[in-house]
Design a protein around this motif. Structure first.
Motif, short mmCIF file in Angstrom:
data_model
loop_
_atom_site.label_atom_id
_atom_site.label_comp_id
_atom_site.label_asym_id
_atom_site.label_seq_id
_atom_site.Cartn_x
_atom_site.Cartn_y
_atom_site.Cartn_z
N ALA A 7 0.84 -1.19 0.00
CA ALA A 7 0.00 0.00 0.00
C ALA A 7 0.87 1.24 0.00
O ALA A 7 2.05 1.19 0.40
N ILE A 8 0.27 2.34 -0.47
CA ILE A 8 0.96 3.63 -0.47
C ILE A 8 -0.01 4.68 0.02
O ILE A 8 -1.17 4.72 -0.40
N SER A 9 0.46 5.54 0.92
CA SER A 9 -0.38 6.55 1.55
C SER A 9 -0.49 7.79 0.67
O SER A 9 0.50 8.25 0.11
N TYR A 10 -1.71 8.34 0.55
CA TYR A 10 -1.87 9.55 -0.25
C TYR A 10 -1.35 10.77 0.50
O TYR A 10 -0.97 11.76 -0.11
N ARG A 11 -1.30 10.69 1.84
CA ARG A 11 -0.85 11.86 2.62
C ARG A 11 0.66 12.00 2.60
O ARG A 11 1.20 13.09 2.46
N THR A 12 1.35 10.86 2.76
CA THR A 12 2.80 10.92 3.00
C THR A 12 3.62 10.26 1.91
O THR A 12 4.84 10.41 1.89
N ASP A 13 2.96 9.48 1.02
CA ASP A 13 3.66 8.65 0.04
C ASP A 13 4.46 7.54 0.70
O ASP A 13 5.27 6.88 0.04
N ASN A 14 4.25 7.34 2.00
CA ASN A 14 4.90 6.20 2.65
C ASN A 14 4.33 4.91 2.07
O ASN A 14 3.14 4.82 1.75
N THR A 15 5.19 3.90 1.97
CA THR A 15 4.76 2.61 1.44
C THR A 15 4.91 1.53 2.50
O THR A 15 5.66 1.67 3.46
N ASP A 16 4.16 0.48 2.28
CA ASP A 16 4.21 -0.65 3.20
C ASP A 16 4.06 -1.92 2.38
O ASP A 16 3.28 -1.95 1.42
N ASN A 17 4.81 -2.95 2.74
CA ASN A 17 4.73 -4.22 2.03
C ASN A 17 4.46 -5.35 3.01
O ASN A 17 4.93 -5.32 4.15
N ALA A 18 3.75 -6.35 2.55
CA ALA A 18 3.60 -7.56 3.34
C ALA A 18 4.96 -8.24 3.48
O ALA A 18 5.82 -8.12 2.60
N ASP A 19 5.14 -8.96 4.57
CA ASP A 19 6.42 -9.62 4.82
C ASP A 19 6.81 -10.55 3.66
O ASP A 19 7.98 -10.67 3.32
N ALA A 20 5.82 -11.20 3.06
CA ALA A 20 6.10 -12.19 2.01
C ALA A 20 6.73 -11.57 0.76
O ALA A 20 7.35 -12.29 -0.03
N VAL A 21 6.58 -10.26 0.60
CA VAL A 21 7.08 -9.63 -0.63
C VAL A 21 8.13 -8.56 -0.35
O VAL A 21 8.63 -7.93 -1.28
N LYS A 22 8.48 -8.36 0.91
CA LYS A 22 9.47 -7.33 1.26
C LYS A 22 10.79 -7.59 0.53
O LYS A 22 11.28 -8.72 0.47
N GLY A 23 11.34 -6.53 -0.01
CA GLY A 23 12.60 -6.65 -0.72
C GLY A 23 12.46 -7.10 -2.17
O GLY A 23 13.44 -7.09 -2.92
N ARG A 24 11.26 -7.50 -2.57
CA ARG A 24 11.04 -7.98 -3.94
C ARG A 24 10.03 -7.13 -4.70
O ARG A 24 10.18 -6.93 -5.90
N PHE A 25 9.01 -6.64 -4.03
CA PHE A 25 7.95 -5.86 -4.67
C PHE A 25 8.04 -4.41 -4.24
O PHE A 25 8.37 -4.11 -3.08
N THR A 26 7.69 -3.50 -5.17
CA THR A 26 7.69 -2.08 -4.88
C THR A 26 6.43 -1.45 -5.42
O THR A 26 6.14 -1.58 -6.62
N ILE A 27 5.69 -0.76 -4.57
CA ILE A 27 4.51 -0.01 -5.01
C ILE A 27 4.91 1.44 -5.24
O ILE A 27 5.71 2.00 -4.49
N SER A 28 4.35 2.04 -6.29
CA SER A 28 4.64 3.44 -6.58
C SER A 28 3.42 4.05 -7.26
O SER A 28 2.50 3.34 -7.67
N ARG A 29 3.42 5.38 -7.34
CA ARG A 29 2.29 6.06 -7.96
C ARG A 29 2.81 7.16 -8.89
O ARG A 29 3.85 7.77 -8.61
N ASP A 30 2.08 7.39 -9.97
CA ASP A 30 2.34 8.49 -10.89
C ASP A 30 1.08 9.34 -10.90
O ASP A 30 0.10 9.00 -11.58
N ASN A 31 1.10 10.42 -10.13
CA ASN A 31 -0.11 11.24 -10.01
C ASN A 31 -0.51 11.86 -11.35
O ASN A 31 -1.70 12.02 -11.62
N ALA A 32 0.46 12.20 -12.18
CA ALA A 32 0.15 12.81 -13.47
C ALA A 32 -0.63 11.85 -14.37
O ALA A 32 -1.49 12.27 -15.14
#
Length: 116
Positions: A50-75
């Motif tokens: 998940a990624i927060s709209y307020r802070t852009d902080n991200t969080d990953n489940a333990d099973a995917v940490k270090g392998r998956f990355t969530i990001s957003r392109d507001n434009a």
């Protein structure tokens, strides 16, 4: 009406990579927390990232940490899930979700299959 459309799924060998996209219409993602979930065959939905709209902080489940990355392109009003070092246990339907406090809007999902 908010619509979420996922794309980018497919068949990949273990160790490979995929990038999922979630295009959002009807509301700007600047005002939404965004998340990814997956459902393996015969199992319940599981949180992935998940990624927060307020802070852009991200969080990953333990099973995917270090392998998956969530990001957003507001434009582009689009959220991505970069998946590296894929494993057969990552197989499932991946869903994009949007909301504030709770994920109340969902896409139709995209299939990811990782072969061993």
């Amino acid at each position: 009406q908010v619509q979420l459309v996922e794309s980018g799924g497919g068949l990949v060998q273990a160790g490979g990579s995929l990038r999922l996209s979630c295009a959002v219409s009807g509301r700007t993602i600047r005002s939404y927390d965004m998340g990814w979930f997956r459902q393996a065959p015969g199992k319940e939905d599981k949180y992935v990232a998940a990624i927060s709209y307020r802070t852009d902080n991200t969080d990953n489940a333990d099973a995917v940490k270090g392998r998956f990355t969530i990001s957003r392109d507001n434009a582009k009003n689009t959220v991505y899930l970069q998946m590296n070092s894929l494993k057969p246990e990552d197989t499932g339907v991946y869903y994009c979700a949007a909301g504030v406090g709770t994920f109340s809007n969902w896409g139709q999902g995209t299939q990811v299959t990782v072969s061993s």
